[in-house]
Write an enzyme that holds these catalytic residues in place. Sequence first.
Site, PDB file in Angstrom:
ATOM      1  N   ARG A  35     -20.163  15.464 -12.639  1.00  0.00           N
ATOM      2  CA  ARG A  35     -19.471  16.754 -12.666  1.00  0.00           C
ATOM      3  C   ARG A  35     -20.313  17.892 -12.091  1.00  0.00           C
ATOM      4  O   ARG A  35     -19.775  18.885 -11.631  1.00  0.00           O
ATOM      5  CB  ARG A  35     -19.092  17.072 -14.104  1.00  0.00           C
ATOM      6  CG  ARG A  35     -17.604  16.978 -14.305  1.00  0.00           C
ATOM      7  CD  ARG A  35     -17.173  17.538 -15.598  1.00  0.00           C
ATOM      8  NE  ARG A  35     -18.155  17.383 -16.659  1.00  0.00           N
ATOM      9  CZ  ARG A  35     -17.849  17.411 -17.945  1.00  0.00           C
ATOM     10  NH1 ARG A  35     -16.604  17.581 -18.307  1.00  0.00           N
ATOM     11  NH2 ARG A  35     -18.771  17.285 -18.859  1.00  0.00           N
ATOM     12  N   HIS A  65     -27.334  -5.709 -29.457  1.00  0.00           N
ATOM     13  CA  HIS A  65     -28.676  -6.219 -29.140  1.00  0.00           C
ATOM     14  C   HIS A  65     -29.122  -7.383 -30.042  1.00  0.00           C
ATOM     15  O   HIS A  65     -29.545  -8.423 -29.564  1.00  0.00           O
ATOM     16  CB  HIS A  65     -29.713  -5.105 -29.249  1.00  0.00           C
ATOM     17  CG  HIS A  65     -29.394  -3.895 -28.431  1.00  0.00           C
ATOM     18  ND1 HIS A  65     -28.944  -3.978 -27.138  1.00  0.00           N
ATOM     19  CD2 HIS A  65     -29.454  -2.576 -28.706  1.00  0.00           C
ATOM     20  CE1 HIS A  65     -28.739  -2.763 -26.662  1.00  0.00           C
ATOM     21  NE2 HIS A  65     -29.050  -1.888 -27.599  1.00  0.00           N
ATOM     22  N   GLU A 122     -37.638   0.941 -34.909  1.00  0.00           N
ATOM     23  CA  GLU A 122     -37.939   2.116 -34.099  1.00  0.00           C
ATOM     24  C   GLU A 122     -38.657   3.148 -34.968  1.00  0.00           C
ATOM     25  O   GLU A 122     -38.393   3.230 -36.166  1.00  0.00           O
ATOM     26  CB  GLU A 122     -36.651   2.739 -33.565  1.00  0.00           C
ATOM     27  CG  GLU A 122     -35.821   1.826 -32.686  1.00  0.00           C
ATOM     28  CD  GLU A 122     -34.527   2.498 -32.242  1.00  0.00           C
ATOM     29  OE1 GLU A 122     -34.421   2.849 -31.068  1.00  0.00           O
ATOM     30  OE2 GLU A 122     -33.632   2.699 -33.091  1.00  0.00           O
ATOM     31  N   HIS A 126     -29.426  -3.982 -22.166  1.00  0.00           N
ATOM     32  CA  HIS A 126     -30.728  -4.047 -21.501  1.00  0.00           C
ATOM     33  C   HIS A 126     -31.710  -4.984 -22.209  1.00  0.00           C
ATOM     34  O   HIS A 126     -32.699  -5.403 -21.619  1.00  0.00           O
ATOM     35  CB  HIS A 126     -31.329  -2.648 -21.294  1.00  0.00           C
ATOM     36  CG  HIS A 126     -31.742  -1.972 -22.551  1.00  0.00           C
ATOM     37  ND1 HIS A 126     -30.862  -1.269 -23.324  1.00  0.00           N
ATOM     38  CD2 HIS A 126     -32.939  -1.886 -23.151  1.00  0.00           C
ATOM     39  CE1 HIS A 126     -31.498  -0.786 -24.371  1.00  0.00           C
ATOM     40  NE2 HIS A 126     -32.764  -1.137 -24.294  1.00  0.00           N
ATOM     41  N   LYS A 185     -34.266   2.938 -37.907  1.00  0.00           N
ATOM     42  CA  LYS A 185     -34.928   4.083 -37.285  1.00  0.00           C
ATOM     43  C   LYS A 185     -35.955   4.656 -38.246  1.00  0.00           C
ATOM     44  O   LYS A 185     -35.883   4.424 -39.445  1.00  0.00           O
ATOM     45  CB  LYS A 185     -33.893   5.149 -36.943  1.00  0.00           C
ATOM     46  CG  LYS A 185     -32.969   4.698 -35.832  1.00  0.00           C
ATOM     47  CD  LYS A 185     -32.204   5.856 -35.254  1.00  0.00           C
ATOM     48  CE  LYS A 185     -31.417   5.414 -34.037  1.00  0.00           C
ATOM     49  NZ  LYS A 185     -32.250   5.089 -32.878  1.00  0.00           N
ATOM     50  N   LYS A 223     -34.967  -8.095 -20.504  1.00  0.00           N
ATOM     51  CA  LYS A 223     -36.407  -8.095 -20.781  1.00  0.00           C
ATOM     52  C   LYS A 223     -37.036  -9.422 -20.377  1.00  0.00           C
ATOM     53  O   LYS A 223     -36.453 -10.483 -20.556  1.00  0.00           O
ATOM     54  CB  LYS A 223     -36.657  -7.810 -22.264  1.00  0.00           C
ATOM     55  CG  LYS A 223     -36.339  -6.363 -22.635  1.00  0.00           C
ATOM     56  CD  LYS A 223     -36.719  -6.038 -24.046  1.00  0.00           C
ATOM     57  CE  LYS A 223     -36.399  -4.596 -24.369  1.00  0.00           C
ATOM     58  NZ  LYS A 223     -37.321  -3.650 -23.753  1.00  0.00           N
ATOM     59  N   LYS A 253     -23.309   0.607 -22.836  1.00  0.00           N
ATOM     60  CA  LYS A 253     -22.915   0.614 -24.239  1.00  0.00           C
ATOM     61  C   LYS A 253     -22.629   2.049 -24.651  1.00  0.00           C
ATOM     62  O   LYS A 253     -23.138   2.955 -23.998  1.00  0.00           O
ATOM     63  CB  LYS A 253     -24.004  -0.021 -25.101  1.00  0.00           C
ATOM     64  CG  LYS A 253     -25.148   0.930 -25.485  1.00  0.00           C
ATOM     65  CD  LYS A 253     -26.027   0.310 -26.547  1.00  0.00           C
ATOM     66  CE  LYS A 253     -26.791   1.352 -27.294  1.00  0.00           C
ATOM     67  NZ  LYS A 253     -27.735   0.848 -28.262  1.00  0.00           N
ATOM     68  N   ASP A 293     -24.594   0.333 -33.485  1.00  0.00           N
ATOM     69  CA  ASP A 293     -25.484   0.747 -32.396  1.00  0.00           C
ATOM     70  C   ASP A 293     -26.475  -0.359 -31.997  1.00  0.00           C
ATOM     71  O   ASP A 293     -26.876  -0.434 -30.843  1.00  0.00           O
ATOM     72  CB  ASP A 293     -26.250   2.009 -32.828  1.00  0.00           C
ATOM     73  CG  ASP A 293     -26.999   2.645 -31.670  1.00  0.00           C
ATOM     74  OD1 ASP A 293     -26.370   2.848 -30.617  1.00  0.00           O
ATOM     75  OD2 ASP A 293     -28.214   2.921 -31.803  1.00  0.00           O
TER      76      ASP A 293
HETATM   77  P1  NAD Z   1     -25.411  12.429 -20.405  1.00  0.00           P
HETATM   78  O1  NAD Z   1     -24.529  13.266 -21.254  1.00  0.00           O
HETATM   79  O2  NAD Z   1     -26.840  12.793 -20.272  1.00  0.00           O
HETATM   80  O3  NAD Z   1     -24.812  12.356 -18.936  1.00  0.00           O
HETATM   81  C1  NAD Z   1     -23.444  12.209 -18.696  1.00  0.00           C
HETATM   82  C2  NAD Z   1     -23.179  12.221 -17.213  1.00  0.00           C
HETATM   83  O4  NAD Z   1     -21.782  12.050 -17.037  1.00  0.00           O
HETATM   84  C3  NAD Z   1     -23.545  13.518 -16.491  1.00  0.00           C
HETATM   85  O5  NAD Z   1     -24.021  13.196 -15.213  1.00  0.00           O
HETATM   86  C4  NAD Z   1     -22.206  14.235 -16.378  1.00  0.00           C
HETATM   87  O6  NAD Z   1     -22.126  15.093 -15.260  1.00  0.00           O
HETATM   88  C5  NAD Z   1     -21.280  13.075 -16.180  1.00  0.00           C
HETATM   89  N1  NAD Z   1     -19.905  13.404 -16.591  1.00  0.00           N
HETATM   90  C6  NAD Z   1     -19.477  13.803 -17.803  1.00  0.00           C
HETATM   91  N2  NAD Z   1     -18.139  14.022 -17.775  1.00  0.00           N
HETATM   92  C7  NAD Z   1     -17.727  13.762 -16.509  1.00  0.00           C
HETATM   93  C8  NAD Z   1     -16.476  13.790 -15.840  1.00  0.00           C
HETATM   94  N3  NAD Z   1     -15.347  14.153 -16.466  1.00  0.00           N
HETATM   95  N4  NAD Z   1     -16.447  13.444 -14.544  1.00  0.00           N
HETATM   96  C9  NAD Z   1     -17.550  13.064 -13.889  1.00  0.00           C
HETATM   97  N5  NAD Z   1     -18.763  13.008 -14.475  1.00  0.00           N
HETATM   98  C10 NAD Z   1     -18.852  13.350 -15.758  1.00  0.00           C
HETATM   99  O7  NAD Z   1     -25.235  10.939 -20.953  1.00  0.00           O
HETATM  100  P2  NAD Z   1     -26.279   9.715 -20.842  1.00  0.00           P
HETATM  101  O8  NAD Z   1     -27.240   9.812 -21.967  1.00  0.00           O
HETATM  102  O9  NAD Z   1     -26.821   9.640 -19.468  1.00  0.00           O
HETATM  103  O10 NAD Z   1     -25.359   8.458 -21.168  1.00  0.00           O
HETATM  104  C11 NAD Z   1     -24.439   7.910 -20.256  1.00  0.00           C
HETATM  105  C12 NAD Z   1     -23.838   6.638 -20.846  1.00  0.00           C
HETATM  106  O11 NAD Z   1     -24.854   5.687 -21.070  1.00  0.00           O
HETATM  107  C13 NAD Z   1     -23.172   6.838 -22.205  1.00  0.00           C
HETATM  108  O12 NAD Z   1     -22.090   5.942 -22.310  1.00  0.00           O
HETATM  109  C14 NAD Z   1     -24.242   6.429 -23.194  1.00  0.00           C
HETATM  110  O13 NAD Z   1     -23.716   5.968 -24.416  1.00  0.00           O
HETATM  111  C15 NAD Z   1     -24.887   5.301 -22.427  1.00  0.00           C
HETATM  112  N6  NAD Z   1     -26.271   5.034 -22.815  1.00  0.00           N
HETATM  113  C16 NAD Z   1     -27.219   6.015 -22.699  1.00  0.00           C
HETATM  114  C17 NAD Z   1     -28.526   5.729 -23.036  1.00  0.00           C
HETATM  115  C18 NAD Z   1     -29.613   6.775 -22.894  1.00  0.00           C
HETATM  116  O14 NAD Z   1     -30.756   6.427 -23.163  1.00  0.00           O
HETATM  117  N7  NAD Z   1     -29.335   7.986 -22.496  1.00  0.00           N
HETATM  118  C19 NAD Z   1     -28.880   4.458 -23.494  1.00  0.00           C
HETATM  119  C20 NAD Z   1     -27.890   3.477 -23.585  1.00  0.00           C
HETATM  120  C21 NAD Z   1     -26.599   3.788 -23.236  1.00  0.00           C
END
Ligand code: NAD
Length: 484
Positions: free
Chosen positions: A51, A240, A216, A178, A331, A182, A148, A235
Amino acid sequence: MASRVIPVEAFDLVIFGGTGDLARRKILPGLYRRFRDGQIPPEARIVGAARTEIDDAGFRALVEAALKEFLPARLCERESVEAFLGILGYVPIDAKGEAGWPELKARMREGVVQAFYFSVGPSLFGALAERLHRHEIAGEGARIVVEKPFGHNLETARALNATLAEHFDEHQIYRIDHYLGKETVQNLMAVRFANMLFEPLWKNQYVDHVQITVAETVGVGGRGAYYDQAGAMRDMVQNHLMQLLCLIAMEPPARFEPDAVRDEKLKVIRALEPVAPGDIVRGQYRAAGGMASYRDDVENPESLTESFVAMKVKVANWRWNGTPFYLRTGKRMKARLSEIIVRFKEPPHSIFEEDTGHRANELRIRLQPNEGMDLTVTIKEPGPGGMRLVDVPLDMTFAEALGAEAADAPDAYERLIMDVIRGNQTLFMRGDEVEAAWAWTDPIIAAWEKREDAPLPYECGSTGPEEAAILLHRDGRRWGDLTP
Ligand code: NAD
C-alpha cells in the site's frame, strides 16, 4: 567441505507486503544473500507490491536500509548491494481495490518462473488470489506463498483453502512454516532415512519418549493484539510443534518427494489421540525481573489467553503406542531454545557393578540457537579405578568440517524461497495437513474457552508453571533443562 551453490532459473517474484516487517527483516535480506551467493541469477526480478506510495527508487532505498539493518556489514559489499537493488522494482497496490494491478501485470514477463509471496495478513489472501486471477497476472505455472497464521480454527482454515483453491491448484500453493526450512530439521530426515543405525530403534520398543520444546525469552512484543486472539496453541503448537512431531513420528516415505512426505505426515496427525484435560498445562507469564506481565503486554487485564502450553501427546499407531510425545512452548521463558529430544530406553540389564544409574542414550536435535545434533552415549571413563561409566555427547553436526561456511549457510526463509522457485513443495504444508492439525487442536481450545478458567501463572524468566514439570515427573521423567 565446499558447499555447492546451484543457481535457480530466472524468475519474477512479487512480494505483496514488500514494505512490511517480515519482508524487511527476513524475505528481502534472505533474497539478497542468495543473490550474493550466486544462486539467484541477475536475470531475476523482484517486485515489491504494497500500500505504501513509493516508486522503484523509494523501494530500493527501503531495501538498502533493511539490508544494512538486518545483515552483518561484511555481507553488504557495495557492488553486491547495488547489483541486487538493480533487480528490484515496486508497484503501489491496493489488495482490496483496483489500483496498481494493470501496472503489476505490465511488469511480469513470459517464459520465466512466477511466484507471488503473500506477506500480508490472511484477510487479504482471498482478495490477492482473486485479482491475480482476474487480471490474468498469474500464468499457468505460477506459485503463491502464504504466511502463517493459516486460519484461526478448522472452519476458517477450510474457508481459506477453499478461497485459494478457486484460483490456484494445490500444487501452486506453498504454505510456509519456516521451522521446516531449518538445516537441522532437514538433517533429521537425513539421519533417520539415510542411515541404518537409527530407524530400527525408532519405535516404542526402544524409544522411551520424545520431547519437543520451543522456548522463547521474548514476550508478545508488538504483536499483542494478534497474539491475545491466538495464544500459544494456535501460534506455535498447531503449526510448528505439530510439524516437528510429524517429522519425528512419520513412517519412512517411499521417496523424498512432496506428496510422499506429506502423506506420511498427514497419517501422523490423523493418528493423534485427543488430549485428556489432565495432560495439558496452560500458563500465562507474570511480571518478574523488570519484565511486565502478559496481561499488561496485551493491555487486557482479564485475558485468559495462554502464553505457555505443555502437553502429553499420544500417537495411536503400532510404532508409537506407549511412547509419549511431550510438547512445550512458551514466551518469556528462561532461555531461547528450540530442541527435540529423543530419549531411548535404558539397556534391559546392566552388567556393570559400578553402574550408578547412568542416563539412557539421547538424541538431541537443536533448532536454535546453535543448530546441531548430538547423541549421548555411555562409555567407560578413561583412566584407572575400575569400570566407571560416563555419558558423552557425540557431536553429529560436523560444524568443524563445514567451517566458516556454516555461519553463512542459507537460513530457513532463504532455503524455502529457493524451493518455491525450484517448484519443490516437500517442505511446505499441504491443505489437508493444515486442516487435520486444526481438527486436532480445535476441541482442546474449545474446551478451554468453555471452562473459562485462567491459565496457570509463571514468572517471566522461568521454565513455565510448576505443573509442567509435574506432567513429566508423574511419569518418572523430566524435561531437558533449558540450557542452550
Ligand atoms: P506488516 O504489518 O509489517 O506489513 C504488512 C504489509 O502489507 C505492508 O507492506 C503493507 O503495506 C501491506 N498491506 C497492508 N494492507 C494492504 C492492502 N490492502 N493492499 C496492499 N498491501 C497491503 O506485517 P508483517 O509483520 O510483515 O506480516 C505479514 C504477514 O506475515 C502476516 O500475515 C503475518 O502474520 C505473517 N508473519 C509475520 C512474521 C513477522 O515476523 N513479522 C512472522 C511470521 C508470519
